[in-house]
Scaffold this active site. Structure first.
Site, PDB file in Angstrom:
ATOM      1  N   ASP A  55       2.280   5.266  -4.304  1.00 38.00           N
ATOM      2  CA  ASP A  55       1.264   5.379  -5.350  1.00 38.00           C
ATOM      3  C   ASP A  55      -0.032   5.881  -4.736  1.00 38.00           C
ATOM      4  O   ASP A  55      -0.672   5.196  -3.948  1.00 38.00           O
ATOM      5  CB  ASP A  55       1.070   4.041  -6.046  1.00 38.00           C
ATOM      6  N   SER A  97      -1.575  -0.248  -6.958  1.00 36.61           N
ATOM      7  CA  SER A  97      -0.128  -0.288  -6.920  1.00 36.61           C
ATOM      8  C   SER A  97       0.410   0.413  -5.693  1.00 36.61           C
ATOM      9  O   SER A  97      -0.185   1.340  -5.179  1.00 36.61           O
ATOM     10  CB  SER A  97       0.437   0.374  -8.177  1.00 36.61           C
ATOM     11  N   CYS A  98       1.498  -0.054  -5.235  1.00 36.79           N
ATOM     12  CA  CYS A  98       2.319   0.507  -4.168  1.00 36.79           C
ATOM     13  C   CYS A  98       3.293  -0.608  -3.851  1.00 36.79           C
ATOM     14  O   CYS A  98       2.864  -1.727  -3.552  1.00 36.79           O
ATOM     15  CB  CYS A  98       1.490   0.880  -2.936  1.00 36.79           C
ATOM     16  N   ASP A  99       4.556  -0.328  -3.967  1.00 28.79           N
ATOM     17  CA  ASP A  99       5.549  -1.393  -3.845  1.00 28.79           C
ATOM     18  C   ASP A  99       6.751  -0.906  -3.052  1.00 28.79           C
ATOM     19  O   ASP A  99       7.235   0.206  -3.266  1.00 28.79           O
ATOM     20  CB  ASP A  99       6.016  -1.855  -5.232  1.00 28.79           C
ATOM     21  N   GLU A 128       2.320  -0.129   3.010  1.00 29.71           N
ATOM     22  CA  GLU A 128       1.418  -0.470   1.908  1.00 29.71           C
ATOM     23  C   GLU A 128       0.005  -0.653   2.445  1.00 29.71           C
ATOM     24  O   GLU A 128      -0.189  -1.115   3.571  1.00 29.71           O
ATOM     25  CB  GLU A 128       1.838  -1.790   1.244  1.00 29.71           C
TER      26      GLU A 128
END
Length: 417
Positions: free
Chosen positions: A28, A5-7, A91
């Protein structure tokens, strides 16, 4: 152990309320990693070098004021903004091109360098790509000896537009976003709409056998893996993020973005060995005379954190409550071999929040009281900032200690419980 995850999100008119650009990101990272929020004023420099996380590069004559949310062990940043209201988040991405473990610039270094050197989103694209060409990207991206490396994608916005920049080694593609909304996760997302690109990007892909040189060129199709668990997991969040933006299309606000970053069902608010260790939401009016307001948590899990406002004005002091201890040349990151030990990097807010989070987890009346007061404080600050976002700043001295004062109000919430 790989992050799933990482948004990062951006919404532009006509998707937003009040002719504003709304930017948001969850960082994240490993669950035991401390994220700090720090401020660096604009500065003029003598000719020389600047020391990034692993390497030194040429310094520029002047750097802009920046506010950054970053893992406390490194020089760069996961996300941040500058005095010209440029916002950037990055990201991790993986693809057919192998990520380089040799020490170079981290993607997080590139975030900070672009914020310090670019007064528009498009110029930030140019700064990052020029640095990529000259110095490359690579090096361990976690505070241990695991050798965790990746390529980077970036979402960059200013008062007028946004850009998505996706990289594979030194090769890259960039897409301009002038209206609507856009999000990025841990996957390539630029397809056939390419507004800027590395001059050798297509030739290199053809030489590698990834593209036949005749079919329509899609950066994602050419540079991505055909199928990996990481891409699939990111794809789910990427789609869920789009759905959440679409749900509020036409009236996306700071509160909307905070709600999206807090969404656990979608996986956007990450839990587990990797979790959301810091969050950011920025509100940028299109009108030049109005200030941008940048909200940061500086604590893990946005669901049980307070988004606190920061506004660029003169004479902002260091953000002492969210700055981690400095270990100088004795820092294990600087010594070689690196990462032989891990010092305690918890800043004052992190320590107090850690205690409060444990109380909240107990699900008792005391925890509920803390949560309510945290939300009340955040709501109060959102309402107070609305005046500046619509009317401008008459007395900038009132905002010099805005972020620090809000942190101290958060301290009071935890102390009174």
């Amino acid at each position: 152990m790989y992050p799933r995850s990482c948004d990062t999100f951006v919404a532009l008119p006509p998707s937003t309320e009040g002719q504003r650009i709304i930017f948001g990101k969850n960082s994240d990272r490993p669950c035991d990693e401390v994220q700090e929020v720090v401020y660096f004023p604009a500065k003029e420099h003598e000719p020389g070098k600047v020391e990034c996380t692993y390497i030194e590069i040429e310094q520029v004559e002047k750097t802009f004021a920046v506010v950054l949310s970053r893992p406390a062990w490194l020089w760069g940043a996961e996300m941040g903004a500058n005095e010209h209201q440029v916002c950037i988040g990055n990201e991790a991405v993986w693809g057919r091109e192998s990520a380089d473990g040799d020490e170079a610039l981290l993607g997080m270094d590139l975030v900070r360098l672009a914020l310090e050197r670019a007064d528009t989103a498009e110029k930030a694209v140019d700064v990052i790509t020029d640095l990529l060409e000259k110095y490359g990207q690579g090096g361990n991206c976690m505070e241990d000896e695991c050798g965790f490396t990746y390529h980077n994608s970036f979402l960059i916005s200013d008062r007028k537009e946004a850009w998505v920049l996706e990289t594979a080694g030194k090769h890259w593609a960039a897409e301009r976003v002038e209206a609507g909304y856009r999000n990025i996760s841990n996957q390539y997302s630029i397809t056939t709409k390419i507004d800027k690109e590395h001059p050798g990007m297509r030739t290199y892909a053809k030489e590698q056998g990834w593209w036949d040189g005749e079919s329509e060129f899609s950066f994602t199709d050419v540079y991505s893996y055909s199928s990996t668990a990481r891409i699939q997991a990111a794809g789910g969040r990427y789609c869920e993020g789009q759905k959440l933006l679409q749900k509020s299309n036409g009236h996306i606000s700071a509160q909307t973005m905070m709600d999206i970053l807090r969404d656990k069902e979608s996986g956007i608010n990450m839990e587990g060995m990797f979790m959301s260790t810091g969050s950011m939401v920025s509100v940028i009016p299109k009108a030049d005379h109005l200030p941008g307001v940048h909200f940061f948590t500086a604590t893990p899990d946005p669901e049980r954190s307070v988004f606190k406002p920061f506004v660029f004005v003169s004479d902002v002091p260091p953000l002492k409550h969210t700055s981690s201890p400095c270990f100088g040349e004795e820092d294990p990151v600087k010594k070689k071999p690196r990462f032989q030990s891990k010092p305690n990097r918890k800043h004052p807010l992190f320590l107090k929040h850690e205690v409060a989070a444990a109380i909240i987890d107990s699900s008792g009346e005391r925890g509920q009281k803390i949560e309510k007061e945290m939300r009340d404080l955040e709501k109060q600050k959102l309402e107070e900032m609305e005046k500046y976002l619509t009317e401008g700043v008459e007395d900038s001295s009132l905002l010099v200690h805005l972020f620090t004062d809000t942190v101290e109000e958060e301290f009071s919430v935890y102390s009174s419980a």
